[in-house]
Motif scaffolding. Structure first.
Motif, PDB file in Angstrom:
ATOM      1  N   UNK A  78       0.840  -1.202   0.000  1.00 32.08           N
ATOM      2  CA  UNK A  78       0.000   0.000   0.000  1.00 32.08           C
ATOM      3  C   UNK A  78       0.873   1.249   0.000  1.00 32.08           C
ATOM      4  N   UNK A  79       0.517   2.212  -0.828  1.00 28.99           N
ATOM      5  CA  UNK A  79       1.258   3.471  -0.885  1.00 28.99           C
ATOM      6  C   UNK A  79       0.907   4.325   0.330  1.00 28.99           C
ATOM      7  N   UNK A  80       1.950   4.847   0.991  1.00 23.11           N
ATOM      8  CA  UNK A  80       1.755   5.699   2.159  1.00 23.11           C
ATOM      9  C   UNK A  80       2.091   7.159   1.881  1.00 23.11           C
ATOM     10  N   UNK A  81       2.863   7.399   0.823  1.00 23.17           N
ATOM     11  CA  UNK A  81       3.325   8.764   0.532  1.00 23.17           C
ATOM     12  C   UNK A  81       3.398   8.978  -0.970  1.00 23.17           C
ATOM     13  N   UNK A  82       2.827  10.075  -1.440  1.00 21.04           N
ATOM     14  CA  UNK A  82       2.967  10.497  -2.835  1.00 21.04           C
ATOM     15  C   UNK A  82       3.880  11.713  -2.869  1.00 21.04           C
ATOM     16  N   UNK A  83       4.971  11.587  -3.606  1.00 20.57           N
ATOM     17  CA  UNK A  83       5.946  12.678  -3.738  1.00 20.57           C
ATOM     18  C   UNK A  83       5.822  13.222  -5.158  1.00 20.57           C
ATOM     19  N   UNK A  84       5.379  14.454  -5.265  1.00 21.68           N
ATOM     20  CA  UNK A  84       5.037  15.035  -6.557  1.00 21.68           C
ATOM     21  C   UNK A  84       5.908  16.252  -6.862  1.00 21.68           C
ATOM     22  N   UNK A  85       6.336  16.362  -8.090  1.00 18.95           N
ATOM     23  CA  UNK A  85       7.038  17.549  -8.559  1.00 18.95           C
ATOM     24  C   UNK A  85       6.058  18.728  -8.590  1.00 18.95           C
ATOM     25  N   UNK A  86       6.576  19.934  -8.722  1.00 25.12           N
ATOM     26  CA  UNK A  86       5.706  21.112  -8.793  1.00 25.12           C
ATOM     27  C   UNK A  86       5.481  21.541 -10.242  1.00 25.12           C
ATOM     28  N   UNK A  87       6.428  22.290 -10.820  1.00 20.57           N
ATOM     29  CA  UNK A  87       6.209  22.908 -12.132  1.00 20.57           C
ATOM     30  C   UNK A  87       6.016  21.859 -13.224  1.00 20.57           C
ATOM     31  N   UNK A  88       4.890  21.929 -13.913  1.00 21.77           N
ATOM     32  CA  UNK A  88       4.600  20.998 -14.999  1.00 21.77           C
ATOM     33  C   UNK A  88       3.966  19.701 -14.553  1.00 21.77           C
ATOM     34  N   UNK A  89       3.939  19.456 -13.246  1.00 23.50           N
ATOM     35  CA  UNK A  89       3.381  18.216 -12.699  1.00 23.50           C
ATOM     36  C   UNK A  89       2.127  18.479 -11.880  1.00 23.50           C
ATOM     37  N   UNK A  90       2.231  19.402 -10.944  1.00 23.11           N
ATOM     38  CA  UNK A  90       1.057  19.771 -10.135  1.00 23.11           C
ATOM     39  C   UNK A  90       0.606  21.200 -10.409  1.00 23.11           C
ATOM     40  N   UNK A  91       1.525  22.020 -10.910  1.00 25.12           N
ATOM     41  CA  UNK A  91       1.236  23.436 -11.121  1.00 25.12           C
ATOM     42  C   UNK A  91       1.566  23.833 -12.560  1.00 25.12           C
ATOM     43  N   UNK A  92       0.655  24.546 -13.186  1.00 32.78           N
ATOM     44  CA  UNK A  92       0.899  25.114 -14.507  1.00 32.78           C
ATOM     45  C   UNK A  92       1.465  26.513 -14.319  1.00 32.78           C
ATOM     46  N   UNK A  93       2.773  26.631 -14.566  1.00 33.26           N
ATOM     47  CA  UNK A  93       3.373  27.959 -14.476  1.00 33.26           C
ATOM     48  C   UNK A  93       3.808  28.427 -15.863  1.00 33.26           C
ATOM     49  N   UNK A  94       3.157  27.825 -16.871  1.00 37.14           N
ATOM     50  CA  UNK A  94       3.251  28.274 -18.263  1.00 37.14           C
ATOM     51  C   UNK A  94       4.663  28.169 -18.843  1.00 37.14           C
ATOM     52  N   UNK A  95       5.510  27.359 -18.215  1.00 40.74           N
ATOM     53  CA  UNK A  95       6.878  27.223 -18.709  1.00 40.74           C
ATOM     54  C   UNK A  95       7.747  28.431 -18.430  1.00 40.74           C
ATOM     55  N   UNK A  96       7.260  29.334 -17.574  1.00 39.71           N
ATOM     56  CA  UNK A  96       8.002  30.579 -17.339  1.00 39.71           C
ATOM     57  C   UNK A  96       9.356  30.343 -16.681  1.00 39.71           C
ATOM     58  N   UNK A  97       9.487  29.255 -15.904  1.00 39.45           N
ATOM     59  CA  UNK A  97      10.768  29.006 -15.238  1.00 39.45           C
ATOM     60  C   UNK A  97      11.885  28.815 -16.251  1.00 39.45           C
ATOM     61  N   UNK A  98      11.599  28.121 -17.350  1.00 39.74           N
ATOM     62  CA  UNK A  98      12.667  27.869 -18.321  1.00 39.74           C
ATOM     63  C   UNK A  98      12.899  29.067 -19.233  1.00 39.74           C
ATOM     64  N   UNK A  99      11.856  29.875 -19.441  1.00 38.00           N
ATOM     65  CA  UNK A  99      12.043  31.140 -20.157  1.00 38.00           C
ATOM     66  C   UNK A  99      12.944  32.061 -19.334  1.00 38.00           C
ATOM     67  N   UNK A 100      12.636  32.175 -18.037  1.00 36.30           N
ATOM     68  CA  UNK A 100      13.439  33.031 -17.163  1.00 36.30           C
ATOM     69  C   UNK A 100      14.876  32.534 -17.064  1.00 36.30           C
ATOM     70  N   UNK A 101      15.049  31.219 -17.005  1.00 35.25           N
ATOM     71  CA  UNK A 101      16.386  30.636 -16.932  1.00 35.25           C
ATOM     72  C   UNK A 101      17.191  30.975 -18.185  1.00 35.25           C
ATOM     73  N   UNK A 102      16.587  30.769 -19.341  1.00 33.51           N
ATOM     74  CA  UNK A 102      17.295  31.067 -20.588  1.00 33.51           C
ATOM     75  C   UNK A 102      17.616  32.549 -20.708  1.00 33.51           C
ATOM     76  N   UNK A 103      16.668  33.407 -20.370  1.00 35.75           N
ATOM     77  CA  UNK A 103      16.902  34.851 -20.458  1.00 35.75           C
ATOM     78  C   UNK A 103      18.031  35.289 -19.538  1.00 35.75           C
ATOM     79  N   UNK A 104      18.079  34.721 -18.344  1.00 37.01           N
ATOM     80  CA  UNK A 104      19.103  35.126 -17.379  1.00 37.01           C
ATOM     81  C   UNK A 104      20.500  34.724 -17.833  1.00 37.01           C
ATOM     82  N   UNK A 105      20.644  33.504 -18.319  1.00 41.11           N
ATOM     83  CA  UNK A 105      21.987  33.079 -18.742  1.00 41.11           C
ATOM     84  C   UNK A 105      22.386  33.759 -20.050  1.00 41.11           C
ATOM     85  N   UNK A 106      21.418  34.078 -20.901  1.00 34.54           N
ATOM     86  CA  UNK A 106      21.737  34.825 -22.123  1.00 34.54           C
ATOM     87  C   UNK A 106      22.182  36.249 -21.786  1.00 34.54           C
ATOM     88  N   UNK A 107      21.524  36.841 -20.799  1.00 34.89           N
ATOM     89  CA  UNK A 107      21.914  38.185 -20.383  1.00 34.89           C
ATOM     90  C   UNK A 107      23.337  38.208 -19.843  1.00 34.89           C
TER      91      UNK A 107
END
Length: 225
Positions: free
Chosen positions: A1-30
């Protein structure tokens, strides 16, 4: 029997529109780096400071960027992400709040893990109203010695919720690193979900036990609905 569900956040439980990877790319490009789409995708699910360091290092493979440079680029990433969330707030993915409620009502504890640090995670969860009482635990990448694919965030979630048998743990995520972390932990169920940017063929190429359309399908997988 499962006692614990461990879930990712972005793209798994929360729709953050892919903004994390846009922000990541913009920051390293800058900062002068020139990552391609494949370079960014390679770091999906990883700790974001680790991703910044690696993407900057790709430009100068013989030299690791100075900590002060990494700190500055990471701070830029966080500001860009905060602005993006302000302009287009994240929201729970369809059916996920109901799935979490169903799991917890059945006595299964629910923890979130993320490659975000505690500050970014706190902002995101407060935005969607999950910051108090909705979850049993939240583990961030800065809580452990190494992020995914290391299994440490899963183990920390077990510690926080009092679950001792990893075979009674379900993990779910939308990236290759999520699946690798679940496998490395020895979780009883390692599920890939198709609510992120990766398709079934890509996720299916990594060791897993199940592929699901969404976390919303987890209660049915466990015969809870």
């Amino acid at each position: 029997m499962i006692e614990l569900a461990v879930l990712d956040i972005a793209g798994t439980t929360v729709d953050e529109h892919g903004d994390v990877y846009v922000a990541l790319e913009e920051a390293v490009r800058a900062a002068g780096a020139t990552p391609g789409t494949a370079d960014i995708r390679r770091w999906m699910g990883a700790g974001k400071r680790e991703a910044v360091t690696a993407l900057l290092s790709a430009e100068q493979p013989d030299r690791t960027p100075a900590p002060a440079v990494v700190d500055a680029v990471y701070a830029d990433f966080r500001e860009r992400l905060r602005a993006a969330y302000g302009a287009r707030p994240p929201a729970p993915l369809p059916g996920v709040p109901e799935a979490v409620t169903t799991l917890r009502a059945a006595g299964i504890k629910v923890a979130l893990t993320t490659g975000f640090d505690r500050e970014v995670t706190g902002v995101l969860l407060k935005e969607i109203g999950w910051d108090t009482g909705f979850l049993d635990a939240v583990v961030c990448v800065d809580d452990v010695a190494a992020g995914r694919p290391a299994p440490y965030m899963i183990f920390r979630a077990m510690e926080a919720t009092g679950v001792r048998d990893v075979s009674r743990v379900l993990t779910a995520g939308d990236t290759i690193r999520d699946l690798q972390a679940g496998t490395n932990a020895g979780a009883g169920i390692v599920a890939g979900v198709l609510t992120g940017d990766l398709d079934a063929a890509t996720l299916g190429g990594v060791r897993h036990t199940h592929l699901l359309p969404s976390v919303a399908a987890v209660p049915a997988l466990l015969s809870l609905s």
